[in-house]
Scaffold this motif. Structure first.
Motif, PDB file in Angstrom:
ATOM      1  N   UNK A 239      43.332   0.761   7.335  1.00 13.91           N
ATOM      2  CA  UNK A 239      44.117  -0.327   7.704  1.00 13.91           C
ATOM      3  C   UNK A 239      45.226  -0.088   8.846  1.00 13.91           C
ATOM      4  N   UNK A 240      45.339   1.150   8.800  1.00 17.09           N
ATOM      5  CA  UNK A 240      46.586   1.429   9.740  1.00 17.09           C
ATOM      6  C   UNK A 240      46.063   1.239  11.440  1.00 17.09           C
ATOM      7  N   UNK A 241      44.938   1.207  11.473  1.00 16.44           N
ATOM      8  CA  UNK A 241      44.572   0.895  13.137  1.00 16.44           C
ATOM      9  C   UNK A 241      44.799  -0.668  13.458  1.00 16.44           C
ATOM     10  N   UNK A 242      45.349  -1.366  12.525  1.00 15.91           N
ATOM     11  CA  UNK A 242      45.982  -2.841  12.981  1.00 15.91           C
ATOM     12  C   UNK A 242      47.299  -2.771  13.326  1.00 15.91           C
TER      13      UNK A 242
END
Lengths: 285, 338
Positions: A239-242
């Motif tokens: 989820x960190x790519x957001x």
């Protein structure tokens, strides 16, 4: 600690030269008495070694812990291990007048048993960096230099702060000290520098200075900068790519800067400037 | 005789405790997806799951529910199940109620692997591979040392496992002292950590649990026979040594997989089979599958508490499993006595 310092200077009535015997309360709450100006010092904390050198006490250092590496001349001194694996025999062999330690590690007892004067001086918060500098100055009879250094440091910090205070936009930031993940609260020493660099720490002060946090919080807060890890590691987390910082490639891994930031000593203004240049490059053109 | 076992087994599986357990598992899973350090309403949670299932572009809270929370719950369940089944199987082959999934030095081996990654400064992406290799390596060393002729006597196995584990732990401690700034990271690993569970991790752990757990479930009837003692089991035609070896390898595979993705989580594997044994009896054909569900539920519940009790800060999940499972276990132990 400040109180102790003011009290003792009032009692002694001297502005510059320390008069010995000097009694002070150290960071372990012990009363320590120095009979005379210490001429041979062993330091177990890299930040204390830096401070001692910055106030003209480098020549008094006869030994340092293995992590002390600044300024260059301390790297030539005999190494005495570290706080958790000290080489007590090596310390004793150096015949120090005083050994400066942290409140962590258990050095007091063995060194005291060996008849050596030990004093714990470890700055942890932002303000302690200055108050402990003064105390070190007092201990080694370099109080005037210590005061001058503090004034210089505060001046250099103010120069950066004046720039960042006027920054139109203050980006949000997340500073990870280890990937468990542990981070820094705004009142911690690194947290204060982050704020002074013109960033807004996403961590609420209520969590304390070095909280272990949930990654959900970071995703939710969507920081514009991430410090203390590299882009690949950030991308690999679910989820960190957001997160804007990851999307824009503003994940900053700068080992030299991280090391500066982990030393609560005289290079504080340098650490702040390095941080501010990353957060607000437009102000430093 | 086998017909009687089948009937009692069916009865055991449709009993009230089973229904309660399934209900508890469901409620725990729902709560664990709905609650977390960031408050998200049930409607939003449902919508996020719909978006995730449809493969739409995710944003905002959708990301948290679909990419962080759901996989975290799934991984927690898999890890808990893997540990509980391995624990039950270890207790069966060693006929020792104190056996746990980490018995053969699995945890120490995995810990050493993880410490190597951290001490060498490698990216944490290597962590699962190193932890897994370390865990399996320690098991094989213990097996090789314990082997006596063609036999694997349980007492020798336990001794060999404990000593191999101690040696590896000493290495780990040495490495840690050499790089003390990383102690906290390794420490966190030894307390278990589900913080960075994602779908890829769930996908990678699944085969270990399916294969290892599947083999154990298939062997559950043989494990029942083994409870009669090595001599009796042998005279009934059971290849005791081969069975023991196979169970150890399957359980270690399960555990090592779990350790490499979630760190070392204590207590679930030791306590769950005991709790199940008290409520469902000692038939391993019931005990192992029920332990899987119960262990998964216990870990998901513990992780839910770990990330909500002090939110948005987190507690190490291993601390919660022990604080939750320990007193309950002692209570049962005490009640049994009187």
């Amino acid at each position: 600690m400040n109180k102790v310092f003011f009290l003792s200077s009032a009692l002694l009535g001297a502005a510059h030269a320390t008069s010995y015997p000097l009694t002070l309360t150290d960071d372990l709450g012990r009363k320590v008495t120095l009979k005379a100006e210490p001429m041979r010092i062993v330091s177990f904390l890299p930040s204390d070694s830096e401070t001692l050198c910055a106030i003209g006490g480098c020549g008094k250092l006869v030994g340092v812990d293995e992590y002390s590496d600044f300024p260059a001349q301390v790297t030539k001194l005999p190494k005495v291990g570290n706080l958790y694996q000290p080489n007590i025999e090596a310390v004793v062999a150096l015949r120090p007048d005083i050994v400066i330690v942290s409140k962590y590690g258990d050095l007091i007892q063995p060194l005291t048993n060996a008849g050596i004067t030990v004093v714990a001086v470890n700055p942890e918060t932002y303000e302690e960096v200055f108050s402990k500098t003064i105390i070190l100055g007092k201990i080694i009879n370099r109080e005037a230099q210590a005061k001058a250094l503090v004034i210089q440091m505060r001046r250099d910090i103010a120069k950066v702060e004046i720039l960042t205070k006027n920054a139109v936009k203050k980006p949000t930031a997340y500073y990870e000290i280890d990937p468990t993940p542990y981070t820094v609260g705004p009142n911690s020493f690194i947290g204060v520098l982050l704020t002074k660099a013109g960033a807004i720490n996403i961590i609420p002060a209520s969590l304390g200075d070095f909280p272990k946090i949930s990654p959900e919080l970071v995703v939710k807060s969507a920081p514009q900068f991430i410090f203390g890890m590299n882009l690949a590691a950030a991308k690999a987390r679910p989820g960190w790519n957001t997160i804007p910082a990851v999307k824009l490639g503003r994940v900053v891994e700068d080992k030299a800067l991280d090391q500066l930031l982990s030393r609560p000593g005289p290079r504080l203004p340098q650490a702040l400037a390095g941080l501010a240049k990353v957060v607000h490059p437009e102000l430093f053109k | 005789m086998s017909a009687a076992i089948t009937v009692s087994r069916r009865l055991a599986l449709i009993s009230l405790p089973t229904l309660l357990l399934l209900a508890a598992a469901l409620v725990t899973a729902l709560l664990a997806v709905g609650l977390g350090s960031v408050p998200i309403s049930p409607a939003e949670t449902l919508q996020a799951i719909r978006h995730g299932l449809s493969g739409a572009e995710l944003s905002g809270n959708d990301v948290i529910v679909w990419q962080l929370r759901l996989p975290r719950v799934a991984l927690g369940f898999l890890v808990g199940a893997a540990l509980a089944v391995s624990g039950g199987a270890f207790q069966a082959v060693f006929r020792n109620p104190l056996a746990d999934p980490y018995l053969m030095g699995v945890a120490s081996g995995a810990g050493l692997g993880a410490t190597l990654v951290i001490a060498l400064g490698l990216t944490t992406l290597w962590l699962p591979l190193f932890a897994l290799s370390g865990a399996l390596l320690s098991v094989f060393i213990a097996l090789a040392i314990a082997r006596e002729g063609g036999r694997l006597p349980p007492a020798r196995l336990i001794l060999a496992g404990v000593v191999v584990g101690s040696i590896l732990t000493a290495f780990t401690t040495y490495l840690l002292l050499q790089s003390e700034d990383r102690i906290r990271q390794v420490f966190a690993f030894t307390l278990g950590n589900l913080a960075f569970a994602g779908w890829p991790q769930v996908g990678r752990l699944l085969p270990y649990v399916l294969i290892g757990g599947g083999v154990l479930l298939l062997l559950s009837k043989a494990l029942n026979t083994l409870q009669l003692g090595d001599l009796t089991a042998r005279s009934l035609g059971l290849p005791v040594e081969r069975l023991r070896l196979l169970v150890i390898i399957a359980a270690s595979l399960c555990t090592a997989g779990a350790v490499s993705y979630a760190g070392i989580i204590g207590f679930v594997g030791l306590v769950t089979p005991h709790l199940v044994r008290r409520l469902w009896g000692a038939d391993y054909r019931v005990l192992l599958p029920v332990s899987a569900v119960a262990g998964g539920t216990l870990l998901v519940l513990s992780d839910l508490l770990a990330r909500t009790l002090t939110r948005p800060a987190e507690l190490p999940v291993g601390v919660v499993t022990t604080l939750l499972g320990g007193p309950f276990f002692l209570y049962l132990l005490r009640r049994q006595k009187t």
